[in-house]
Design a protein around this motif. Sequence first.
Motif, PDB file in Angstrom:
ATOM      1  N   ASP A  89       0.691  -1.129   0.390  1.00 43.23           N
ATOM      2  CA  ASP A  89      -0.177  -0.160  -0.162  1.00 43.23           C
ATOM      3  C   ASP A  89       0.372   0.842   0.290  1.00 43.23           C
ATOM      4  O   ASP A  89       0.687   2.408  -0.905  1.00 43.23           O
ATOM      5  N   SER A 122       1.661   2.140  -3.810  1.00 42.54           N
ATOM      6  CA  SER A 122       1.701   2.674  -4.439  1.00 42.54           C
ATOM      7  C   SER A 122       0.606   3.499  -3.868  1.00 42.54           C
ATOM      8  O   SER A 122       0.529   4.704  -5.408  1.00 42.54           O
ATOM      9  N   THR A 125       3.443   5.735  -4.972  1.00 40.89           N
ATOM     10  CA  THR A 125       3.383   6.060  -7.236  1.00 40.89           C
ATOM     11  C   THR A 125       2.259   7.104  -7.496  1.00 40.89           C
ATOM     12  O   THR A 125       2.220   7.629  -8.548  1.00 40.89           O
ATOM     13  N   SER A 126       1.267   7.383  -6.899  1.00 39.38           N
ATOM     14  CA  SER A 126      -0.073   7.722  -6.938  1.00 39.38           C
ATOM     15  C   SER A 126       0.630   9.359  -6.254  1.00 39.38           C
ATOM     16  O   SER A 126       0.209  10.121  -7.690  1.00 39.38           O
TER      17      SER A 126
END
Length: 101
Positions: free
Chosen positions: A71, A74, A77-78
């Motif tokens: 998580d 992620s 990266t977002s």
Amino acid sequence: MISSNVSSIQANQVFMNNNANNIANVNTDGFRPSDTILKDSSDDTVTADTRLADDNGSTKSQTDLTKEIPDQISISTSVSANANAIKTQNEMFGSLLDIKA
């Protein structure tokens, strides 16, 4: 357009805060982690919905590092993608102003 990127970064910040709290309490007996879900709203914004994870009855921490670590990747990266989108939009507006002047 930029507002949707900003709302996504803000929602990911909430997600990261909850994620970091879960990881920090991995050795806390009886700790129940928070689950965070990012949702798109009808007004092109992103929100973070947080709830306490279901209790599995364990007296140990219920934090699952095999979920929390990916998580974090992620989320990172977002946020990076949204920041790059804002930067690109800013550069485009600057170029348009240069052309107009």
